[in-house]
Design an enzyme around this catalytic site. Structure first.
Site, PDB file in Angstrom:
ATOM      1  CD  GLN A 124      29.590  73.698  12.658  1.00 23.13           C
ATOM      2  OE1 GLN A 124      29.589  72.476  12.744  1.00 23.13           O
ATOM      3  NE2 GLN A 124      30.219  74.343  11.681  1.00 23.13           N
ATOM      4  CE1 TYR A 126      32.783  74.996   9.387  1.00 23.39           C
ATOM      5  CE2 TYR A 126      32.696  72.682   9.970  1.00 23.39           C
ATOM      6  CZ  TYR A 126      33.244  73.929  10.127  1.00 23.39           C
ATOM      7  OH  TYR A 126      34.256  74.120  11.040  1.00 23.39           O
ATOM      8  CB  THR A 154      30.480  77.935  10.715  1.00 22.24           C
ATOM      9  OG1 THR A 154      30.144  77.257  11.934  1.00 22.24           O
ATOM     10  CG2 THR A 154      31.929  78.373  10.783  1.00 22.24           C
ATOM     11  NE  ARG A 163      43.032  74.762  11.562  1.00 20.65           N
ATOM     12  CZ  ARG A 163      41.758  74.513  11.768  1.00 20.65           C
ATOM     13  NH1 ARG A 163      41.351  73.272  11.991  1.00 20.65           N
ATOM     14  NH2 ARG A 163      40.879  75.501  11.745  1.00 20.65           N
ATOM     15  CE  LYS A 250      31.902  78.318  16.360  1.00 20.43           C
ATOM     16  NZ  LYS A 250      33.147  78.477  15.582  1.00 20.43           N
ATOM     17  CG  HIS A 274      37.272  78.405  13.510  1.00 21.62           C
ATOM     18  ND1 HIS A 274      36.090  78.337  12.807  1.00 21.62           N
ATOM     19  CD2 HIS A 274      37.723  77.137  13.584  1.00 21.62           C
ATOM     20  CE1 HIS A 274      35.851  77.078  12.461  1.00 21.62           C
ATOM     21  NE2 HIS A 274      36.821  76.332  12.932  1.00 21.62           N
ATOM     22  NE  ARG A 277      41.352  74.412  15.628  1.00 21.91           N
ATOM     23  CZ  ARG A 277      42.096  73.314  15.720  1.00 21.91           C
ATOM     24  NH1 ARG A 277      43.072  73.269  16.618  1.00 21.91           N
ATOM     25  NH2 ARG A 277      41.886  72.284  14.934  1.00 21.91           N
TER      26      ARG A 277
END
Length: 384
Positions: A124, A126, A154, A163, A250, A274, A277
């Site tokens: 994955q 970023y 992503t 959060r 993704k 995600h 989130r």
């Protein structure tokens, strides 16, 4: 521990509160997480009887054969939930013959994971746009050299989401140790013992890009300043040019974005919000899956992530158009609830539940799930 709910209750007792809140919490009021669950539960599948027989969960994704249409999603800072999680997830993937999408911010490097997981390794990515994506493209090079079977870029982290649980617990960079966190660690003695064995969580993939020695404060500072999360479509074109194997996007939640990705040459679309989130106003991922599968499903491999907690959830996603499914939280709950063998246990648990669901529905192989009669009242209707 017959279901994930039992594992979750055990996890609450075994890991510190800040780690449990990181695992279970979302953005805002946790609405996105709850809606993913409610939407999956609302999908009804009609069983057919009279033709019993063995079921086959094997599948092929991008030329590699796996034992089940189930994979491990990337989770950044996974070692916070259970120390040493990245290596344990890699070993579990290899043992179960399922793909593991190791994250850019995982606790072990892509090279170490590939040595443990072999052809079950996916990577994955970023975006790190600084210096004209110098580090981004070097990570792509490293993933190719390590033998990763798919690159999963992503899209759904264009900004850092708020959060509240993490902020309340002081989970910021740099991490703030308080009397409460010290007490929580002391009470969660299984986690503390695992930490003593595995060592402090690290951003291992970032180590080559900071001045030696690559301490946690240095790599954490690099992550904070350099990782911007998402990619522009122009950057996706550069990834396509640089990456010779399967390229997956993704975080796709709209059919038009899936079409744009395919026009660039992307091989797979991973429908995901995600895990609920990022944006509480976003629809549940399962509710946008049918429209995306109907739009691009014959031209790309459509995958699903967000809210999977059982083998029945896997069957639901496959019936609605996915070819494979992924979950991250479920496997970390297994580690937190049991310990080092928890990811192996969850892989077995979900696969067995999928087999039971297929047997009850009267289907013997995965393609047959597409033909199951279903009711999905929550399916999202997109404007033309």
């Amino acid at each position: 521990m017959p279901t994930l709910d039992y594992l979750e209750r055990a996890a609450r007792r075994r890991i510190p509160r800040f780690a449990y809140d990181f695992l279970e919490g979302g953005t805002g009021a946790d609405v996105g997480i709850a809606e993913n669950r409610a939407a999956l539960d609302a999908v009804k599948l009609v069983p057919r009887y009279g033709a019993p027989g063995p079921v086959n969960t094997a599948t092929e994704l991008f030329g590699t054969r796996y034992s089940a249409p189930l994979g491990i999603s990337p989770v950044g800072v996974d070692g916070l939930v259970w120390p040493g999680a990245t290596r344990l997830l890699a070993k579990a993937a290899a043992k179960a013959r399922i793909p593991y999408v190791v994250g850019t911010l995982a606790g072990a490097s892509i090279e170490e994971v590939a040595a443990l997981a072999g052809d079950c390794t996916w990577f994955q990515l970023y975006g790190l746009p600084g210096r004209d994506h110098l580090v981004t493209l070097d990570l792509v090079r490293r993933a190719e050299a390590a033998g990763a079977r798919a690159l999963v870029a992503t899209l759904d982290a264009p900004v850092r989401s708020k959060r509240p649980r993490d902020l309340s617990n002081g989970l910021v960079v740099p991490f703030r140790t308080t009397a409460r966190t010290v007490r929580d660690v002391a009470l969660a003695w299984p986690w503390a013992l695992a930490l003593a064995k595995a060592g402090t969580p690290q951003f291992a993939n970032m180590a080559p890009y900071v001045e030696a020695p690559a301490t946690m404060p240095k790599t954490a500072g690099f992550v904070q300043t350099e990782i911007k999360g998402t990619f522009s479509w122009e950057a996706v074109k550069r990834l396509r040019d640089a990456w010779p194997r399967a390229l997956v996007m993704k975080g796709v939640m709209h059919p038009a974005d899936a079409e744009t990705a395919l026009s660039i040459g992307v091989d797979g679309i991973l429908v995901s919000n995600h895990g609920g989130r990022q944006l509480d106003a976003a629809p549940a991922a399962i509710d946008v899956l049918p429209a995306i599968a109907a739009t691009v499903g014959t031209r790309a491999t459509v995958l699903f992530d967000s809210g999977i907690r059982s083998g029945l959830d896997v069957a639901r996603a496959l019936a609605l158009g996915a070819t494979g499914t992924f979950c991250g939280r479920a496997f970390l709950i297994g580690l937190a609830g049991i310990g080092d063998g928890g990811a192996d246990y969850v892989a077995e648990l979900l696969t067995e539940e999928l087999q039971v669901a297929m047997g009850q529905l009267g289907v013997r192989d995965l393609p047959s799930l597409r033909g199951v009669e279903r009711r999905h009242a929550g399916a999202f209707a997109f404007q033309p």
